[in-house]
Design a protein around this motif. Structure first.
Motif, PDB file in Angstrom:
ATOM      1  N   VAL A 158     -62.671  72.611 -63.359  1.00 61.00           N
ATOM      2  CA  VAL A 158     -62.314  71.196 -63.481  1.00 61.00           C
ATOM      3  C   VAL A 158     -60.799  71.011 -63.442  1.00 61.00           C
ATOM      4  O   VAL A 158     -60.284  70.135 -62.745  1.00 61.00           O
ATOM      5  CB  VAL A 158     -62.915  70.596 -64.764  1.00 61.00           C
ATOM      6  CG1 VAL A 158     -62.366  69.194 -65.020  1.00 61.00           C
ATOM      7  CG2 VAL A 158     -64.433  70.539 -64.665  1.00 61.00           C
ATOM      8  N   GLY A 159     -60.054  71.843 -64.172  1.00 59.83           N
ATOM      9  CA  GLY A 159     -58.600  71.737 -64.148  1.00 59.83           C
ATOM     10  C   GLY A 159     -58.026  72.020 -62.781  1.00 59.83           C
ATOM     11  O   GLY A 159     -57.133  71.303 -62.301  1.00 59.83           O
ATOM     12  N   THR A 160     -58.537  73.052 -62.113  1.00 57.26           N
ATOM     13  CA  THR A 160     -58.025  73.430 -60.792  1.00 57.26           C
ATOM     14  C   THR A 160     -58.368  72.364 -59.753  1.00 57.26           C
ATOM     15  O   THR A 160     -57.526  71.997 -58.926  1.00 57.26           O
ATOM     16  CB  THR A 160     -58.581  74.795 -60.375  1.00 57.26           C
ATOM     17  OG1 THR A 160     -58.313  75.758 -61.395  1.00 57.26           O
ATOM     18  CG2 THR A 160     -57.945  75.272 -59.077  1.00 57.26           C
ATOM     19  N   ALA A 161     -59.613  71.870 -59.794  1.00 57.89           N
ATOM     20  CA  ALA A 161     -60.005  70.815 -58.852  1.00 57.89           C
ATOM     21  C   ALA A 161     -59.179  69.553 -59.063  1.00 57.89           C
ATOM     22  O   ALA A 161     -58.787  68.882 -58.095  1.00 57.89           O
ATOM     23  CB  ALA A 161     -61.494  70.510 -59.005  1.00 57.89           C
ATOM     24  N   SER A 162     -58.890  69.227 -60.314  1.00 59.08           N
ATOM     25  CA  SER A 162     -58.117  68.018 -60.612  1.00 59.08           C
ATOM     26  C   SER A 162     -56.679  68.161 -60.138  1.00 59.08           C
ATOM     27  O   SER A 162     -56.112  67.230 -59.542  1.00 59.08           O
ATOM     28  CB  SER A 162     -58.161  67.727 -62.117  1.00 59.08           C
ATOM     29  OG  SER A 162     -59.488  67.485 -62.545  1.00 59.08           O
ATOM     30  N   ALA A 163     -56.070  69.318 -60.403  1.00 54.88           N
ATOM     31  CA  ALA A 163     -54.699  69.547 -59.924  1.00 54.88           C
ATOM     32  C   ALA A 163     -54.644  69.454 -58.408  1.00 54.88           C
ATOM     33  O   ALA A 163     -53.711  68.862 -57.834  1.00 54.88           O
ATOM     34  CB  ALA A 163     -54.217  70.920 -60.399  1.00 54.88           C
ATOM     35  N   ARG A 164     -55.616  70.027 -57.740  1.00 53.77           N
ATOM     36  CA  ARG A 164     -55.691  69.971 -56.276  1.00 53.77           C
ATOM     37  C   ARG A 164     -55.786  68.535 -55.786  1.00 53.77           C
ATOM     38  O   ARG A 164     -55.059  68.127 -54.875  1.00 53.77           O
ATOM     39  CB  ARG A 164     -56.909  70.774 -55.814  1.00 53.77           C
ATOM     40  CG  ARG A 164     -57.259  70.625 -54.335  1.00 53.77           C
ATOM     41  CD  ARG A 164     -58.593  71.301 -54.023  1.00 53.77           C
ATOM     42  NE  ARG A 164     -58.990  71.084 -52.633  1.00 53.77           N
ATOM     43  CZ  ARG A 164     -59.671  70.016 -52.219  1.00 53.77           C
ATOM     44  NH1 ARG A 164     -60.030  69.076 -53.091  1.00 53.77           N
ATOM     45  NH2 ARG A 164     -59.993  69.880 -50.948  1.00 53.77           N
ATOM     46  N   GLU A 165     -56.681  67.758 -56.383  1.00 51.09           N
ATOM     47  CA  GLU A 165     -56.885  66.378 -55.945  1.00 51.09           C
ATOM     48  C   GLU A 165     -55.627  65.536 -56.148  1.00 51.09           C
ATOM     49  O   GLU A 165     -55.231  64.761 -55.269  1.00 51.09           O
ATOM     50  CB  GLU A 165     -58.059  65.760 -56.719  1.00 51.09           C
ATOM     51  CG  GLU A 165     -58.316  64.291 -56.435  1.00 51.09           C
ATOM     52  CD  GLU A 165     -58.848  64.021 -55.040  1.00 51.09           C
ATOM     53  OE1 GLU A 165     -58.736  62.860 -54.577  1.00 51.09           O
ATOM     54  OE2 GLU A 165     -59.365  64.950 -54.396  1.00 51.09           O
ATOM     55  N   ILE A 166     -54.971  65.690 -57.289  1.00 52.87           N
ATOM     56  CA  ILE A 166     -53.755  64.906 -57.567  1.00 52.87           C
ATOM     57  C   ILE A 166     -52.661  65.248 -56.568  1.00 52.87           C
ATOM     58  O   ILE A 166     -51.983  64.364 -56.032  1.00 52.87           O
ATOM     59  CB  ILE A 166     -53.268  65.163 -59.013  1.00 52.87           C
ATOM     60  CG1 ILE A 166     -54.311  64.679 -60.027  1.00 52.87           C
ATOM     61  CG2 ILE A 166     -51.939  64.449 -59.261  1.00 52.87           C
ATOM     62  CD1 ILE A 166     -54.086  65.207 -61.433  1.00 52.87           C
ATOM     63  N   LEU A 167     -52.499  66.550 -56.280  1.00 58.37           N
ATOM     64  CA  LEU A 167     -51.439  66.951 -55.365  1.00 58.37           C
ATOM     65  C   LEU A 167     -51.738  66.538 -53.929  1.00 58.37           C
ATOM     66  O   LEU A 167     -50.828  66.152 -53.184  1.00 58.37           O
ATOM     67  CB  LEU A 167     -51.216  68.464 -55.449  1.00 58.37           C
ATOM     68  CG  LEU A 167     -50.001  69.011 -54.698  1.00 58.37           C
ATOM     69  CD1 LEU A 167     -48.714  68.290 -55.100  1.00 58.37           C
ATOM     70  CD2 LEU A 167     -49.861  70.507 -54.922  1.00 58.37           C
ATOM     71  N   LEU A 168     -52.999  66.600 -53.518  1.00 64.03           N
ATOM     72  CA  LEU A 168     -53.340  66.160 -52.167  1.00 64.03           C
ATOM     73  C   LEU A 168     -53.102  64.664 -51.996  1.00 64.03           C
ATOM     74  O   LEU A 168     -52.720  64.204 -50.915  1.00 64.03           O
ATOM     75  CB  LEU A 168     -54.804  66.505 -51.855  1.00 64.03           C
ATOM     76  CG  LEU A 168     -55.124  67.993 -51.711  1.00 64.03           C
ATOM     77  CD1 LEU A 168     -56.609  68.199 -51.420  1.00 64.03           C
ATOM     78  CD2 LEU A 168     -54.278  68.651 -50.622  1.00 64.03           C
TER      79      LEU A 168
END
Length: 439
Positions: free
Chosen positions: A38-48
């Motif tokens: 969840v943390g990794t997916a969220s960081a990815r989504e915010i940065l994209l």
């Protein structure tokens, strides 16, 4: 306020997962604490969404997805169980479609093996009918109610009166998927720090642009404008560091699996699940094929004696006392004392767990199984002993950066892995709103 930064060229060395380095650029627009799915997916989504931001993930273990995200059943769920109209139902069905799309785009190996939810007696048939109506209301794709003949066609060794057939339920290695999310994140310019166990959040008196100091147990520091915590088994402890309540409390429950011997694995083609008993909080034992060709049987559900305790011998006395003295756990345990003792007995005595499995596949015997892996579930409990079954976000109290600029995701309930991309979209929306990003 629009957050921005100067784009700095990245070398290949900057794209690898690394331990903290004192000479690294330590100032970030957003730091995500917790390198699970969840943390990794969220960081990815915010940065994209916001490629000009400088974002880092910090993870206390030597690699991402070390605990829950790498110790689960590996199922891609279809959204059958959840209350129609609930956020969990919406996010799971959306997550199912997003997951398959992502796995296909990235060529991540998976298998769409399907799932049978099997009723073995008339009482379960009634519950199964209710569950089927729920699955239709949730728009679970291509779900069907099937009879005994169809059960045998799908799973030749399985016995049952009726079943729900979900052809789009699948299996995947969610730990591997987390690594793919991390690759996307790092390729977009994000940094990942492992072996960085957060010990303290503090206000920086010398830097108003990056007002929060994230300090590790080793004394390393990273500066941040804003922070998102997705701590899983440690989520309540991270929240308490910034003045949040200790409730909901995370109580760890270990799920222990048996392994089906290789010469019997042909007896299980896809996922075979029981009909949930509404009297109890956990699902019960089931059959789960794995990407490596093995078949997991279980799990049971017993209290873990430490937050990350995968064996009975894994004991942390302060963490155990903290769980046992929590009023919510005492109330929950008193409600389910009989079921809890039976779970402990099944943990100790393999034949008791095999007896449950034989309701579905009678030809499996004690000598066909061996003890297998275990996972630990971060179960959030309230003071009344209720299992918190929804998402919980929290801020510290007051008007300081430690309260205003830190958002805690205190509970991301199952099926968090299946829903990870849809959860990430929801969290990114919340981050934009809470921290005024992109406005």
């Amino acid at each position: 306020m629009m957050l921005s930064r100067k784009i700095v060229p990245r070398t290949l060395a900057g794209l690898v997962c690394r331990a903290y380095s004192a000479d690294a650029n330590r100032n970030y627009d957003i730091v995500v604490v917790g390198g699970g799915i969840v943390g990794t997916a969220s960081a990815r989504e915010i940065l994209l969404r916001h490629p000009a931001l400088r974002i880092a993930i910090v993870e206390k273990e030597p690699k991402l997805a070390f605990h829950q995200s790498g110790h689960n059943s590996g199922v891609i769920h279809a959204g059958i169980y959840y209350k129609p109209g609930s956020l969990k139902a919406k996010l799971c069905v959306e997550g199912l479609h997003l997951s398959y799309k992502y796995l296909d785009e990235k060529n991540v190996p998976y298998k769409k093996v399907g799932k049978l939810i099997v009723a073995t007696n008339p009482v379960e048939v009634e519950r199964l009918n209710d569950l089927y109506q729920r699955s239709l209301a949730n728009n679970v794709p291509d779900v069907q109610m099937v009879d005994q003949a169809k059960i045998k066609e799908i799973e030749p060794y399985c016995e049952g009166l009726k079943a729900i057939w979900s052809p789009h339920t699948g299996i995947v290695d969610w730990g591997l998927v987390t690594q793919y999310y991390s690759r996307d994140f790092k390729a977009a310019g994000g940094d990942v720090y492992v072996n960085f166990k957060v010990a303290k959040f503090a206000e920086a008196s010398d830097n108003l642009d990056y007002p929060i100091v994230v300090r590790s147990e080793k004394g390393d520091e990273i500066r941040a404008r804003n922070i998102l915590t997705c701590g899983g088994l440690q989520s309540d402890k991270l929240a308490e560091m910034t003045g949040c309540s200790s409730v909901p409390k995370i109580v760890p429950f270990r799920g222990e699996y048996l392994l089906l011997n290789q010469d019997k694995c042909h007896m299980v083609r896809g996922n075979i699940y029981p009909v949930p008993d509404p009297r109890f909080p956990f699902l019960g034992v089931h059959f789960t094929p794995r990407m490596d060709g093995s078949v997991w049987l279980g799990p049971n559900a017993v209290l873990a004696f430490r937050r990350e305790g995968y064996k009975w011998s894994d004991v942390n006395v302060p963490e155990l006392i903290d769980a046992l003295r929590f009023p919510g756990f005492i109330k929950m345990a008193s409600k389910f004392v009989g079921a809890g003792l039976m779970e402990i007995a099944r943990s100790a005595l393999i034949p008791l767990q095999v007896r449950e499995l034989q309701k579905f596949i009678p030809d499996i015997h004690e000598y066909d199984v061996s003890r297998g892996p275990a996972g630990v579930r971060a179960q959030a409990l309230d003071n009344d002993g209720n299992l918190v079954d929804d998402f919980v976000f929290d801020h510290g109290k007051g008007n300081t950066a430690l309260s205003k600029n830190i958002l805690h995701c205190r509970n991301a309930p199952s099926p968090g892995a299946t829903s990870s991309l849809s959860i990430a979209k929801m969290i990114a929306d919340k981050i934009e709103q809470e921290f005024h990003i992109g406005k």
